[in-house]
Motif scaffolding. Structure first.
Motif, PDB file in Angstrom:
ATOM      1  N   PHE A   1      -5.614  -0.128  -8.264  1.00 27.00           N
ATOM      2  CA  PHE A   1      -5.155  -1.251  -7.428  1.00 27.00           C
ATOM      3  C   PHE A   1      -6.310  -2.252  -7.383  1.00 27.00           C
ATOM      4  O   PHE A   1      -7.413  -1.912  -6.946  1.00 27.00           O
TER       5      PHE A   1
ATOM      6  N   GLY B   1      -3.321  -6.340   1.199  1.00 25.69           N
ATOM      7  CA  GLY B   1      -2.033  -6.679   0.580  1.00 25.69           C
ATOM      8  C   GLY B   1      -1.259  -7.706   1.399  1.00 25.69           C
ATOM      9  O   GLY B   1      -0.124  -8.029   1.072  1.00 25.69           O
TER      10      GLY B   1
ATOM     11  N   VAL C   1       2.753  -4.031  -1.993  1.00 29.35           N
ATOM     12  CA  VAL C   1       2.020  -3.274  -3.021  1.00 29.35           C
ATOM     13  C   VAL C   1       1.997  -1.781  -2.723  1.00 29.35           C
ATOM     14  O   VAL C   1       1.872  -0.971  -3.633  1.00 29.35           O
TER      15      VAL C   1
ATOM     16  N   HIS D   1       4.279   0.304  -4.778  1.00 30.77           N
ATOM     17  CA  HIS D   1       3.867   0.408  -6.182  1.00 30.77           C
ATOM     18  C   HIS D   1       2.712   1.403  -6.342  1.00 30.77           C
ATOM     19  O   HIS D   1       2.636   2.127  -7.329  1.00 30.77           O
TER      20      HIS D   1
END
Ligand SMILES: Nc1ncnc2c1ncn2[C@@H]1O[C@H](COP(=O)(O)OP(=O)(O)O)[C@@H](O)[C@H]1O
Ligand SMILES: [Mg+2]
Length: 206
Positions: A160, A183, A194, A197
């Motif tokens: 990330f 985020g 995010v 994900h």
């Protein structure tokens, strides 16, 4: 990976080694050498090597310190440099990249760009971080910018990543890669969460 991203000098080294465009960057321990480099660059920023949120960055342009709001500081810059070297032991100096008062924060998870936002500084200011009063708006990347970001995250090793890009006169450059980005900006500007994900990535690896 987070260690690589936390240290700005190490990040820039890894990015340059991967062939990515980065601003001219110097690390020096000697005060006179630092002054020489800043004078040669004519417009330079000095950043804390473990800095974040736009804190502690100074800019020296044509022998004058420029405050975050764009006004000229009365503080003698060489004294400031001497103090910084004294407390940090070294300086991380970068050429200032002329820009339109904005930069781009790109969110990458597992090599994929999930979204990106412009971060625009207040009028006349030169620090674009949202925590310094910058505002966010959605941004569409060019395919080349997407490739740069995926490669930057890979070079630093972060699954990330928040990749900061700046669009200068010579093209797009990578300012830094954040290993622990917030985020919030991408959620409010692009509606992308995010977290989901990142969980998908973890789930895939189980
Ligand atoms: N080389 C540079 N040229 C122009 N602006 C810069 C440069 N480096 C930093 N800035 C400005 O300062 C902000 C913070 O710098 P950055 O390197 O991303 O550190 P931080 O970890 O504090 O966010 C950037 O978003 C940008 O607005
Ligand atoms: Mg940043």
């Amino acid at each position: 990976a987070i260690r690589n991203a936390a240290n700005k000098y190490h990040t820039t080294y890894l990015l340059a080694k991967a062939g990515l465009p980065v601003p001219a960057t110097f690390s020096v321990q000697d005060r006179d050498k630092a002054i020489e480099i800043i004078n040669e660059l004519r417009d330079a920023v000095v950043k804390p090597v473990f800095g974040y949120k736009g804190k502690g960055i100074i800019r020296v342009r044509d022998g004058k310190m420029v405050e975050p709001d764009g006004t000229i500081s009365q503080i003698p810059w060489k004294e400031q440099i001497t103090q910084m070297i004294d407390s940090w032991g070294m300086l991380y100096i970068q050429e200032f990249i002329e820009n339109q008062g904005r930069d781009i924060r790109v969110f990458v998870v597992n090599g994929k760009v999930l979204g990106s936002i412009y971060r625009s500084a207040q009028k006349g200011h030169w620090i674009n971080n949202l925590s310094q009063g910058g505002t966010s708006s959605p941004c569409s990347l060019t395919p080349s910018q997407e490739r740069i970001c995926a490669k930057a995250a890979e070079a630093v090793g972060t699954v990330f990543a928040g990749v900061d890009l700046i669009e200068g006169p010579g093209g797009t450059m990578v300012l830094e890669v954040n290993g622990t980005p917030s985020g919030a900006g991408i959620y409010s500007s692009c509606g992308v969460n995010v977290a989901g994900h990142i969980l998908d990535y973890i789930h895939l690896r189980e």
